[in-house]
Design an enzyme around this catalytic site. Sequence first.
Site, PDB file in Angstrom:
ATOM      1  N   HIS A 226       0.821  -1.219   0.000  1.00  0.00           N
ATOM      2  CA  HIS A 226       0.000   0.000   0.000  1.00  0.00           C
ATOM      3  C   HIS A 226       0.852   1.265   0.000  1.00  0.00           C
ATOM      4  O   HIS A 226       0.317   2.355  -0.231  1.00  0.00           O
ATOM      5  CB  HIS A 226      -0.934   0.019   1.213  1.00  0.00           C
ATOM      6  CG  HIS A 226      -1.999  -1.031   1.194  1.00  0.00           C
ATOM      7  ND1 HIS A 226      -2.881  -1.165   0.150  1.00  0.00           N
ATOM      8  CD2 HIS A 226      -2.312  -2.001   2.092  1.00  0.00           C
ATOM      9  CE1 HIS A 226      -3.711  -2.179   0.406  1.00  0.00           C
ATOM     10  NE2 HIS A 226      -3.379  -2.700   1.569  1.00  0.00           N
TER      11      HIS A 226
ATOM     12  N   ASP B 282      -2.839 -10.272  -2.629  1.00  0.00           N
ATOM     13  CA  ASP B 282      -3.451  -9.878  -1.366  1.00  0.00           C
ATOM     14  C   ASP B 282      -4.950  -9.616  -1.560  1.00  0.00           C
ATOM     15  O   ASP B 282      -5.387  -9.266  -2.652  1.00  0.00           O
ATOM     16  CB  ASP B 282      -2.762  -8.605  -0.867  1.00  0.00           C
ATOM     17  CG  ASP B 282      -3.029  -8.294   0.584  1.00  0.00           C
ATOM     18  OD1 ASP B 282      -2.191  -8.668   1.431  1.00  0.00           O
ATOM     19  OD2 ASP B 282      -4.066  -7.674   0.886  1.00  0.00           O
TER      20      ASP B 282
END
Length: 347
Positions: free
Chosen positions: A163, A199
């Site tokens: 992220h 993910d």
Amino acid sequence: MLTFYNEQHGLHHGRGEFFRGAMVPCFETPARADAVLAELGRRGLGRIVTPQGVPLMSLERIHTPRYLHFLRHAWSDWLALDPANAGRDAIASVWPVRTLRHDIEPDNFSAKLGLYSMDSGTPLTAGTWTAAKTGADCAVNAAHALRLGERASFVLSRPPGHHAGADFYGGYCFLNNAALAAQHLLDDGAGKVAVLDLDYHHGNGTQSIFYGRADVLFISLHADPRHEYPFYLGHADERGEGAGLGYNLNLPLPPGSGAPAWFAALETACIRLAGFGADALVVSLGVDTFAGDPLSRFTLHSADYLRLGERLAYLGLPTVFIFEGGYAVKELGVNVVNVLEGFETAL
């Protein structure tokens, strides 16, 4: 398979995070990496390696100098505000949203936190920089191991990374290990590199870093961002821009998706990968797709991760696995190591 293990990961241990309107214990904890390490030992899979430190200029291949300077000094700046802050994590509370400027770095530390972060769920702690930097060392070392002849390597580190963008953190991530590994592979002589993000949550940071480039193909299988974090990136119409147009593939899936839908999307990803002609593969390995994960609404089971590892092996590419998400700690070690074992035993 070499496992580059971040022995410093436990230095980053947040006291709490904001989640659905409340301060709760952090989901991203040292127990996550500990569980994977224990399972690797139980099965005797691979060899644990301590990484060599890499210079900051290696990190500057992905992250901006201004952002790295902030991260390195953030904790001391936090303490300078008030010595009592030693007992509190630093969490952002204000952000430069639309129409507000982000080109000028404020002097106010709380404003700096907001400038460089994307959420209030990612506490910055006394050991964050050391843990994140050692994780980045692991990623670069693991990528370099492929140049030295390893078929595959594994980065066992936390905090995770996918992220984190060039100049921001969030989603528990501070330095983007997958992007650092991919860039090092290119710097080490690879012509093209693919990054496959598995993910549950879209790898918004990795996408943003490579969005305008044709030498890195980014593919992500993840929960539809209309429903799940990071919410504001990860849609199917995001295909890259400029030179990178066509080199970004998002495969969002609806909440409740199980193995049939997920593996069908994986096959789409593998076909695109094969057509790209990559010299190496970086896998952002999040196993929060597991049915028992507290932050997921997918329904994969432990045996599915063996099947995943096997499918990735048949791509026939030198591969770096990067540990990302996965918060069902009891099953986490089994699920991660199942992927690695499935890969190792496939061929």
